[in-house]
Design a protein around this motif. Structure first.
Motif, PDB file in Angstrom:
ATOM      1  N   CYS A   1       0.855  -1.200   0.000  1.00  0.00           N
ATOM      2  CA  CYS A   1       0.000   0.000   0.000  1.00  0.00           C
ATOM      3  C   CYS A   1       0.890   1.249   0.000  1.00  0.00           C
ATOM      4  N   ASN A   2       0.527   2.225  -0.830  1.00  0.00           N
ATOM      5  CA  ASN A   2       1.418   3.383  -0.956  1.00  0.00           C
ATOM      6  C   ASN A   2       1.418   4.255   0.297  1.00  0.00           C
TER       7      ASN A   2
ATOM      8  N   LYS B   1      -7.385  -4.163   0.669  1.00  0.00           N
ATOM      9  CA  LYS B   1      -6.391  -3.304   0.036  1.00  0.00           C
ATOM     10  C   LYS B   1      -6.476  -3.464  -1.479  1.00  0.00           C
TER      11      LYS B   1
ATOM     12  N   ASN C   1      -4.308  -3.060  -3.831  1.00  0.00           N
ATOM     13  CA  ASN C   1      -3.194  -3.729  -4.519  1.00  0.00           C
ATOM     14  C   ASN C   1      -3.384  -5.237  -4.585  1.00  0.00           C
TER      15      ASN C   1
END
Ligand code: SF4
Length: 208
Positions: free
Chosen positions: A45-46, A127, A129
């Protein structure tokens, strides 16, 4: 899915940190619990605030029995297993050891990996991603969606449609976007009262 790290023995786990504190997020906010953060996460996760947990190889591998003994010594009656992504590991040994000592088991997971272990409470935090497995959505006790921008509300509703009808629903502002996004979350919950807000109150209390 990414590459799952391999330990030679599933009664050992990589532990990033462990501490006795209060739950700061979601349905059980304010409840005392012993936290165990396991190493290893390939979701990326960014906005992740636990990047130090991603690489399991840099954290000590600890015997499950030792982990359970530390929980018992703390006096806590419940444990929150978090990460990282804890379900990258088989958690059967750990949960059996905790349950054999009448310690309640809570988990924070993205749901991207299959279930192991026995749980009194599963908090699913999907999430983008690596979205959660459908079977993980169906057994979640709590759905906690991190809201970074207005597009995340639709993402939250998508998973609301996949959890069971007793699942508790929370929207949580992404910490670094708190000031920008909180008005949108407030307005959204006013119009969609099946959701509640989750704030990371441990950060206000300056506790882990
Ligand atoms: Fe960080 Fe959790 Fe996302 Fe992994 S799943 S990258 S630990 S926020």
């Amino acid at each position: 899915m990414g590459n799952k790290p391999v330990l030679t023995d599933i009664d050992q786990l990589p532990v990033v940190e462990e501490f006795f504190s209060l739950q700061g997020e979601g349905f059980h906010t304010g409840k005392a619990a012993y936290f165990i953060r396991l190493g290893g996460c390939d979701i990326g996760c960014n906005w992740c605030d636990s990047r130090f947990s991603w690489n399991p190889d840099i954290h000590p591998v600890i015997e499950t029995k030792t982990i359970v003994d530390r929980v018992i010594d703390s006096g806590a009656d419940s444990v929150v297993i978090t990460g990282g992504e804890p379900l990258m590991w088989n958690l059967d040994f750990l949960c059996n050891g905790l349950k054999n000592n009448n310690i309640s088991t809570f988990m924070e997971t993205s749901g991207a990996y299959p279930l192991s272990g026995k749980w009194d409470w599963i908090c699913l935090s999907p999430k983008k991603n690596m979205p959660p497995l459908i079977e993980m959505c169906k057994i979640a006790d709590e759905l906690k969606v991190i809201i970074q921008d207005k597009y995340d509300f639709a993402w939250a509703e998508k998973y609301y449609g996949m959890v069971n009808n007793t699942c508790k629903l929370f929207l949580q502002p992404e910490w670094s976007r708190f000031d920008a996004i909180i008005p949108d979350i407030v307005e959204y919950i006013k119009k969609n009262p099946n959701w509640r807000i989750s704030l990371q109150v441990h950060k206000y209390m300056h506790i882990p």
